[in-house]
Scaffold this motif. Structure first.
Motif, PDB file in Angstrom:
ATOM      1  N   THR A  50       0.829  -1.203   0.000  1.00 40.98           N
ATOM      2  CA  THR A  50       0.000   0.000   0.000  1.00 40.98           C
ATOM      3  C   THR A  50       0.865   1.254   0.000  1.00 40.98           C
ATOM      4  O   THR A  50       0.550   2.236  -0.682  1.00 40.98           O
ATOM      5  CB  THR A  50      -0.953  -0.011   1.203  1.00 40.98           C
ATOM      6  N   TYR A  82      -2.876  11.980   2.128  1.00 42.41           N
ATOM      7  CA  TYR A  82      -2.574  10.624   2.580  1.00 42.41           C
ATOM      8  C   TYR A  82      -1.147  10.227   2.212  1.00 42.41           C
ATOM      9  O   TYR A  82      -0.486   9.484   2.951  1.00 42.41           O
ATOM     10  CB  TYR A  82      -3.579   9.639   1.992  1.00 42.41           C
ATOM     11  N   SER A 326     -16.840   3.617  -2.519  1.00 43.12           N
ATOM     12  CA  SER A 326     -15.885   2.827  -3.305  1.00 43.12           C
ATOM     13  C   SER A 326     -16.388   2.675  -4.720  1.00 43.12           C
ATOM     14  O   SER A 326     -17.528   3.014  -5.051  1.00 43.12           O
ATOM     15  CB  SER A 326     -15.698   1.434  -2.681  1.00 43.12           C
ATOM     16  N   THR A 365     -11.030  -1.349   2.050  1.00 43.84           N
ATOM     17  CA  THR A 365     -10.684  -0.207   2.890  1.00 43.84           C
ATOM     18  C   THR A 365     -11.657  -0.022   4.049  1.00 43.84           C
ATOM     19  O   THR A 365     -11.286   0.527   5.087  1.00 43.84           O
ATOM     20  CB  THR A 365     -10.617   1.087   2.053  1.00 43.84           C
ATOM     21  N   GLY A 369      -9.327   0.172   7.098  1.00 45.42           N
ATOM     22  CA  GLY A 369      -9.322   1.456   7.784  1.00 45.42           C
ATOM     23  C   GLY A 369      -9.933   1.414   9.164  1.00 45.42           C
ATOM     24  O   GLY A 369      -9.917   2.409   9.890  1.00 45.42           O
ATOM     25  N   ASP A 401      -9.649  -1.840  -5.072  1.00 47.34           N
ATOM     26  CA  ASP A 401     -10.604  -1.010  -4.342  1.00 47.34           C
ATOM     27  C   ASP A 401     -11.854  -1.743  -3.893  1.00 47.34           C
ATOM     28  O   ASP A 401     -12.365  -1.470  -2.809  1.00 47.34           O
ATOM     29  CB  ASP A 401     -11.004   0.204  -5.188  1.00 47.34           C
ATOM     30  N   TYR A 429      -6.912   1.131  -7.930  1.00 48.14           N
ATOM     31  CA  TYR A 429      -6.559   1.515  -6.563  1.00 48.14           C
ATOM     32  C   TYR A 429      -6.902   2.993  -6.411  1.00 48.14           C
ATOM     33  O   TYR A 429      -6.552   3.803  -7.267  1.00 48.14           O
ATOM     34  CB  TYR A 429      -5.065   1.328  -6.300  1.00 48.14           C
ATOM     35  N   ASP A 433      -8.728   5.605  -0.521  1.00 46.02           N
ATOM     36  CA  ASP A 433      -9.027   4.324   0.120  1.00 46.02           C
ATOM     37  C   ASP A 433      -7.749   3.593   0.535  1.00 46.02           C
ATOM     38  O   ASP A 433      -7.754   2.835   1.512  1.00 46.02           O
ATOM     39  CB  ASP A 433      -9.856   3.447  -0.815  1.00 46.02           C
ATOM     40  N   GLN A 434      -6.666   3.824  -0.182  1.00 49.17           N
ATOM     41  CA  GLN A 434      -5.381   3.254   0.211  1.00 49.17           C
ATOM     42  C   GLN A 434      -4.878   3.885   1.511  1.00 49.17           C
ATOM     43  O   GLN A 434      -4.315   3.198   2.375  1.00 49.17           O
ATOM     44  CB  GLN A 434      -4.349   3.475  -0.892  1.00 49.17           C
ATOM     45  N   ILE A 437      -6.041   2.458   4.949  1.00 48.00           N
ATOM     46  CA  ILE A 437      -5.519   1.115   5.205  1.00 48.00           C
ATOM     47  C   ILE A 437      -4.114   1.205   5.795  1.00 48.00           C
ATOM     48  O   ILE A 437      -3.812   0.618   6.837  1.00 48.00           O
ATOM     49  CB  ILE A 437      -5.501   0.279   3.912  1.00 48.00           C
TER      50      ILE A 437
END
Length: 478
Positions: A50, A82, A326, A365, A369, A401, A429, A433-434, A437
């Motif tokens: 990730t 992020y 998503s 995620t 998450g 995803d 991806y 959402d990455q 995680i």
């Protein structure tokens, strides 16, 4: 006017501008070995892959991170936030050197500090210190008709402030990083975005001006209010927090009482950076819990919903679950196994009392998450999904995803992706959402991001102005 729900504008833009590539095929590699599924090595692999998403797909010349990959239509400033949060994790995990991380961080912050700001409809990156939601990957200029976004600017700034706390050395580069992060935050004119009812507006466009709908009803915006309240230069009035919490909806869902918000991202984003364990505002003091426990309850309620599976979607169970914003198979209504099913593309899926948005699409995620909230349930689910579905779900940059096991038709759905005998698997991806995680697994393992942000004076001031007390913030409010 009717209130805009959180991320609705974002979803509309993604549906309009998102891109999908051709079907990459359905070949799968061997299943992971038993040692790889031991918790430590497994989480190592998830985090490393990730992290590589942010390190390898970001434009190294300007620090702009794509909204999605392998079809990057534009950069998302939230994804940049992020990425800035990911770089310290990468140093601590040994993925990159401190020198590499600080150079990338400096490049990013320099770019945003120098990017043009102004009221023009094009050729600029932002205005009043805020940034446009999506920007061109090369120039950083506003992408098409996207909005000047308060929440996405906030996500960028949370990453910048993480860098401010992590790069604490005396050298020229780290000193410059801290100065830039400070300047970027102090430049934002938060008070321009406070509505007459006290709420913080969702954004602004040159054509329509400031949006007259704000963040309310409990959602991902707790960190946004903390930023806006904590500003030493252009803060919002203290009434903002009470305006926000006054719109909460306390409900019970599958036996868990908590503040309602259906997609799990709303229970995660603020917690990526702010340690809400054992600190309470007036609302939570009255309820006798904290926001961390609130997110734990929301997470476990979603798991119970998947176990019950009232809509009979394929694959749902105690270790296959997780609804949030998503990708999905696409906007189509088809008959599957004799039953008519309506599928969606990018959509804010979720499950809460009186608000179930579910088309059978699971997003890793949503689970990844939420690892700190319910480690046993979430890590086991991640392992199960990795083992059961293999390479179509877990690839170069970790978990793709989303996937939908109910969509088993031979034809590829409108949103593209891969259709196997098991179901539909996204091949994209998404940066937003990455990020949760990677960061939330790190918070579970070491508390790194939480520990950094507990030292940030602006976040502390914002929480104090919101009347938080207890735990780590006790005695730190003037």
């Amino acid at each position: 006017m009717t209130r805009f729900s959180p991320l609705l504008f974002c979803l509309a833009v993604l549906l309009a501008f998102g891109a999908c590539s051709s079907d990459p095929g359905t070949e799968t590699g061997p299943p992971p070995s038993a040692p790889d599924l031991e918790t430590g090595p497994f989480l190592d692999t998830v985090q490393a892959r990730t992290f590589d998403f942010f390190w390898e797909t970001t434009n190294a010349e300007n620090g702009l991170t794509p909204d999605r990959w392998p079809d990057p239509p534009f950069s998302s400033i939230a994804a940049v936030g992020y990425a800035l949060t990911a770089y310290p994790i990468g140093v601590e995990r040994g993925y990159v050197s401190r020198e590499q991380a600080r150079e990338r961080t400096l490049t990013t912050l320099e770019f945003f500090w120098n990017a043009p700001q102004g009221g023009a409809a094009s050729g600029v990156t932002g205005r009043w210190g805020f940034f446009y939601h999506f920007v061109d990957m090369e120039t950083g200029e506003r992408y098409q008709q996207t909005e000047l976004s308060t929440i996405d600017t906030g996500l960028f700034l949370m990453g910048a402030l993480t860098a401010r706390e992590y790069f604490d050395g005396d050298g020229e580069t780290e000193t410059r990083i801290r100065a830039l992060a400070d300047s970027l935050y102090r430049r934002v004119e938060w008070d321009r975005m406070q509505l007459p009812n006290g709420l913080v507006s969702m954004g602004w466009t040159p054509s329509d001006g400031r949006f007259d709908y704000g963040y309310e009803g409990y959602d991902e915006a707790m960190f946004l209010y903390a930023l806006a309240l904590g500003s030493p230069t252009h803060p919002v009035d203290a009434s903002a927090w009470d305006a926000f919490t006054s719109t909460y909806d306390w409900q019970s869902f599958y036996g868990y009482e908590h503040v309602n918000f259906a997609p799990l991202f709303g229970h995660q984003y603020s917690h990526v950076w702010i340690d809400f364990r054992d600190i309470q505002d007036p609302y939570m003091r009255e309820k006798g819990i904290d926001y961390f426990d609130n997110s734990r309850r929301a997470t476990l309620a979603q798991r119970e919903y998947a176990i019950d599976n009232p809509n009979n979607f394929a694959g749902y169970g105690e270790n296959v679950w997780g609804l949030t914003a998503s990708d999905g198979p696409g906007n189509t209504t088809v008959t599957v196994n004799g039953q008519e099913r309506e599928f969606r593309g990018y959509w804010a899926r979720g499950a809460a009392e009186g608000d179930v948005r579910d088309d059978g699409t699971i997003a890793p995620t949503a689970v990844g998450g939420s690892v700190p909230f319910a480690p046993d349930a979430t890590i086991e689910a991640l392992k199960t999904m990795r083992t059961r579905y293999g390479d179509p779900l877990f690839g170069q940059y970790g978990f793709h995803d989303a996937f939908n096991l109910t969509y088993t038709l031979d034809e590829t759905p409108p949103a593209g992706g891969t259709v196997t005998p098991q179901g539909w698997f996204d091949h994209e991806y998404l940066g937003i959402d990455q990020g949760p995680i990677l960061a939330m697994i790190e918070n579970h393992r070491t508390g790194l991001v939480w520990s950094l942000m507990r030292e940030n004076p602006y976040i502390v001031r914002g929480l104090c102005r919101a009347d938080f007390s207890g735990g780590w913030i006790e005695g730190r409010c003037e």
